[in-house]
Design a protein around this motif. Sequence first.
Motif, PDB file in Angstrom:
ATOM      1  N   LEU A 218      30.105 -19.641 -10.016  1.00  0.00           N
ATOM      2  CA  LEU A 218      30.483 -18.442 -10.765  1.00  0.00           C
ATOM      3  C   LEU A 218      29.342 -17.440 -10.659  1.00  0.00           C
ATOM      4  O   LEU A 218      28.236 -17.700 -11.133  1.00  0.00           O
ATOM      5  N   LEU A 219      29.610 -16.308 -10.030  1.00  0.00           N
ATOM      6  CA  LEU A 219      28.603 -15.262  -9.825  1.00  0.00           C
ATOM      7  C   LEU A 219      28.864 -14.114 -10.777  1.00  0.00           C
ATOM      8  O   LEU A 219      29.956 -13.541 -10.794  1.00  0.00           O
ATOM      9  N   ASP A 220      27.858 -13.768 -11.561  1.00  0.00           N
ATOM     10  CA  ASP A 220      27.957 -12.645 -12.492  1.00  0.00           C
ATOM     11  C   ASP A 220      27.392 -11.405 -11.810  1.00  0.00           C
ATOM     12  O   ASP A 220      26.195 -11.320 -11.548  1.00  0.00           O
ATOM     13  N   THR A 221      28.259 -10.445 -11.500  1.00  0.00           N
ATOM     14  CA  THR A 221      27.784  -9.203 -10.878  1.00  0.00           C
ATOM     15  C   THR A 221      27.944  -8.001 -11.806  1.00  0.00           C
ATOM     16  O   THR A 221      27.915  -6.861 -11.350  1.00  0.00           O
ATOM     17  N   ASP A 222      28.107  -8.275 -13.106  1.00  0.00           N
ATOM     18  CA  ASP A 222      28.005  -7.179 -14.079  1.00  0.00           C
ATOM     19  C   ASP A 222      26.512  -6.954 -14.276  1.00  0.00           C
ATOM     20  O   ASP A 222      25.904  -7.466 -15.220  1.00  0.00           O
ATOM     21  N   LEU A 223      25.912  -6.188 -13.378  1.00  0.00           N
ATOM     22  CA  LEU A 223      24.464  -6.199 -13.208  1.00  0.00           C
ATOM     23  C   LEU A 223      23.698  -5.604 -14.378  1.00  0.00           C
ATOM     24  O   LEU A 223      22.513  -5.872 -14.551  1.00  0.00           O
ATOM     25  N   GLY A 224      24.345  -4.796 -15.205  1.00  0.00           N
ATOM     26  CA  GLY A 224      23.645  -4.185 -16.323  1.00  0.00           C
ATOM     27  C   GLY A 224      23.966  -4.799 -17.667  1.00  0.00           C
ATOM     28  O   GLY A 224      23.140  -4.775 -18.580  1.00  0.00           O
ATOM     29  N   LEU A 225      25.182  -5.356 -17.798  1.00  0.00           N
ATOM     30  CA  LEU A 225      25.618  -5.932 -19.080  1.00  0.00           C
ATOM     31  C   LEU A 225      26.208  -7.315 -18.858  1.00  0.00           C
ATOM     32  O   LEU A 225      27.345  -7.605 -19.229  1.00  0.00           O
ATOM     33  N   ALA A 226      25.420  -8.178 -18.245  1.00  0.00           N
ATOM     34  CA  ALA A 226      25.896  -9.516 -17.894  1.00  0.00           C
ATOM     35  C   ALA A 226      26.041 -10.381 -19.132  1.00  0.00           C
ATOM     36  O   ALA A 226      25.251 -10.295 -20.068  1.00  0.00           O
ATOM     37  N   ASN A 227      27.068 -11.263 -19.132  1.00  0.00           N
ATOM     38  CA  ASN A 227      27.201 -12.179 -20.263  1.00  0.00           C
ATOM     39  C   ASN A 227      27.871 -13.508 -19.913  1.00  0.00           C
ATOM     40  O   ASN A 227      28.246 -14.260 -20.810  1.00  0.00           O
ATOM     41  N   VAL A 228      27.989 -13.831 -18.634  1.00  0.00           N
ATOM     42  CA  VAL A 228      28.541 -15.129 -18.245  1.00  0.00           C
ATOM     43  C   VAL A 228      27.687 -16.254 -18.814  1.00  0.00           C
ATOM     44  O   VAL A 228      28.199 -17.240 -19.363  1.00  0.00           O
ATOM     45  N   ASP A 229      26.360 -16.136 -18.687  1.00  0.00           N
ATOM     46  CA  ASP A 229      25.477 -17.185 -19.189  1.00  0.00           C
ATOM     47  C   ASP A 229      25.613 -17.343 -20.703  1.00  0.00           C
ATOM     48  O   ASP A 229      25.586 -18.455 -21.236  1.00  0.00           O
ATOM     49  N   VAL A 230      25.781 -16.218 -21.412  1.00  0.00           N
ATOM     50  CA  VAL A 230      25.948 -16.272 -22.868  1.00  0.00           C
ATOM     51  C   VAL A 230      27.241 -16.995 -23.232  1.00  0.00           C
ATOM     52  O   VAL A 230      27.275 -17.829 -24.142  1.00  0.00           O
ATOM     53  N   MET A 231      28.317 -16.701 -22.509  1.00  0.00           N
ATOM     54  CA  MET A 231      29.610 -17.309 -22.824  1.00  0.00           C
ATOM     55  C   MET A 231      29.611 -18.816 -22.587  1.00  0.00           C
ATOM     56  O   MET A 231      30.404 -19.543 -23.181  1.00  0.00           O
ATOM     57  N   LEU A 232      28.695 -19.290 -21.720  1.00  0.00           N
ATOM     58  CA  LEU A 232      28.625 -20.723 -21.440  1.00  0.00           C
ATOM     59  C   LEU A 232      27.439 -21.390 -22.138  1.00  0.00           C
ATOM     60  O   LEU A 232      27.162 -22.572 -21.901  1.00  0.00           O
TER      61      LEU A 232
END
Length: 294
Positions: free
Chosen positions: A59-73
């Motif tokens: 899973l690659l997070d490319t919301d480069l300014g407001l990333a939150n994949v890591d937070v959701m997991l």
Amino acid sequence: MLSPDSRFAAQAPSGSPGQRGDAPVRVIAVASGKGGVGKTSVSVNLAMALCASGQRTLLLDTDLGLANVDVMLGLSPRFTLADVFAGRCELHETLLEGPRGLWVVPAASGKRHMTELLPQQHVGLVHAFSQLDVPIDTMVVDNAAGIADGVLTFCQAAQDVIVVVCDEPASVTDAYALIKVLSRDRGVSRIQVLANQVQHAAEGKQLFDKLQRVTAKFLDVTLNYLGAIPRDEWLRRAIQRQEAVVEAFPSAPSAVAFRDIARRAGQWQSPQGPRGHVEFFMERLIAQPGSAVA
């Protein structure tokens, strides 16, 4: 800020997870015209459902300014893509192992300069994945909302694009704008539409029909209806627990829907070779017997 060529030449060390996989990787980009439609939740749960079905998934997070994949997991990254661009680490050092062996490459949150990368830096990031030494079958790319250059490049570099919409006029209007730009400017000819936060199944199909009518009239693009995710209290609870609903509450209506979406995505044809433009994991595509750059 270093150039993409100098920052993205990283190969993983021998201690990285597994031996290099040379099979083509199916890349699925998840995008939306409007923010707030649950796009990242879709990306996280789709990736987790693919893992649960036996797909080795990144899973690659490319919301480069407001990333939150890591937070959701509930993950705590040591390095993010911002560190790669700043020269503090290599791409493979950003890899996090999440639930069920899901691999995650996190982006940064609150780093304004990451939203101002040049187009060639977005392309450099795409090319960097050809050097990433991780055996995976599928990569899910969680994009920022909107039609910024990075979103368009990462969608163009994927084999399949999922556009997430919800029952709001602005969501449908902005989804059409995204589809129009992807079609006219980036040559994306097929898009999957996923309705999110619907009250009932018919609502999702109605949203798709509304979008399809206007695209059929003005654009040369094929839309496919991927399905709908119901509005679900269990999904909200899973988000609060920083877990995927497919893991936290597997019998919840939204979890069942996500597994169905993953099953459908798992039936999509794997890439047969490069298409002649910027693509993730290009070397693995070129390595396929009989493949040639168009």
